[in-house]
Design an enzyme around this catalytic site. Structure first.
Site, short mmCIF file in Angstrom:
data_model
loop_
_atom_site.label_atom_id
_atom_site.label_comp_id
_atom_site.label_asym_id
_atom_site.label_seq_id
_atom_site.Cartn_x
_atom_site.Cartn_y
_atom_site.Cartn_z
N VAL A 209 7.39 -2.44 7.14
CA VAL A 209 7.40 -0.98 7.14
C VAL A 209 8.03 -0.46 5.86
O VAL A 209 9.16 -0.80 5.52
CB VAL A 209 8.15 -0.43 8.37
CG1 VAL A 209 8.16 1.10 8.35
CG2 VAL A 209 7.52 -0.94 9.66
N LYS A 210 7.28 0.38 5.17
CA LYS A 210 7.72 0.91 3.88
C LYS A 210 8.39 2.26 4.09
O LYS A 210 7.79 3.19 4.65
CB LYS A 210 6.51 1.02 2.95
CG LYS A 210 6.81 1.09 1.47
CD LYS A 210 5.50 0.96 0.70
CE LYS A 210 5.72 0.99 -0.80
NZ LYS A 210 4.43 0.92 -1.52
N ILE A 211 9.64 2.37 3.64
CA ILE A 211 10.48 3.54 3.89
C ILE A 211 10.97 4.13 2.57
O ILE A 211 11.40 3.38 1.67
CB ILE A 211 11.72 3.14 4.74
CG1 ILE A 211 11.29 2.51 6.07
CG2 ILE A 211 12.62 4.34 4.97
CD1 ILE A 211 10.66 3.46 7.04
N THR B 130 0.85 -1.18 0.00
CA THR B 130 0.00 0.00 0.00
C THR B 130 0.89 1.23 0.00
O THR B 130 2.10 1.15 0.19
CB THR B 130 -0.91 0.04 1.25
OG1 THR B 130 -0.09 0.19 2.41
CG2 THR B 130 -1.73 -1.23 1.37
N ALA C 130 3.23 -1.29 4.81
CA ALA C 130 2.54 -0.09 5.28
C ALA C 130 3.55 1.05 5.31
O ALA C 130 4.59 0.95 5.96
CB ALA C 130 1.96 -0.34 6.67
#
Length: 224
Positions: A86-88, A27, A60
């Site tokens: 965790v999307k960075i 997402t 996310a």
């Protein structure tokens, strides 16, 4: 190759899961906004619903671009479920955040990768996934598949030191998906329509129509 669906739409996620092809979900803020998911409580609740559908690997994305903010948001997102990745973003503070999360055993997806050098930096920092955006490179008349090939070549040189997976993103159509698979990308993430396009072939339609016609003839004979 693993298949992730790139959406925040629960119905699309359920359809892909029911097809038996789904390995994860990606997402981003734009996809969440498209589903009218705003506010921290609603965002958390929506991620919980996604995690209830899939078995693992729900990317996310943090909204902050400073180190302190990314760490705070990332830890909040990771606390939702062990399924969360965790999307960075690919920025200097992003690399620092990836290093922080790697030490804590929190999986990360480094997004907005447009060069092999960026992918290498993210892998060195400890990213679980790097997301090269093939479609957006195509948009500026660069071949996104060349980037996938370059990253794959580099990562394959150092299997003992680089454990990062290549997650092909911005996959717009079935040829993007198939070419990424041919080049050895570990994952492809795309909308449901791209997966559904792989179902279609005129000879399948023709054969199925003939089977149905023959089955109807057989039924008619039996009833007679």
């Amino acid at each position: 190759m693993k298949f992730f669906i790139d959406t925040a739409n629960l119905n699309d996620i359920e359809q892909a899961y029911d097809m038996g092809i789904l390995d994860g979900v990606t997402t981003n803020p734009s996809l969440m906004a498209k589903e009218n998911i705003v506010g921290e409580e609603n965002i958390i609740a929506h991620y919980k619903k996604i995690c209830d559908i899939v078995e693992d690997k729900v990317s996310a994305e943090v909204l902050s671009t400073d180190l302190e903010g990314m760490i705070k948001e990332g830890e909040m997102l990771a606390a939702i479920s062990p399924k969360i990745v965790v999307k960075i973003p690919m920025i200097k503070d992003g690399l620092k955040a990836i290093k922080h999360f790697a030490k804590k055993g929190i999986r990360t997806n480094c997004t907005l990768i447009f060069s092999a050098g960026q992918a290498l930096l993210a892998a060195k920092a400890g990213a679980t996934y790097v997301s090269p955006f093939v479609g957006r490179l195509d948009d500026i008349s660069q071949d996104g598949m060349v980037l996938i090939e370059e990253i794959k070549t580099i990562f394959d040189q150092y299997p003992e030191h680089l454990n990062t997976e290549i997650l092909a993103a911005s996959v717009r159509h079935s040829m993007h998906l198939l070419n990424c698979a041919k080049l050895g990308a570990d994952v492809a993430t795309c909308p449901l329509k791209v997966f559904e396009a792989l179902l279609n072939h005129p000879l399948t339609d023709k054969g199925l129509a003939q089977f149905i016609k023959d089955a109807e003839s057989m039924t008619a004979v039996v009833e007679a």
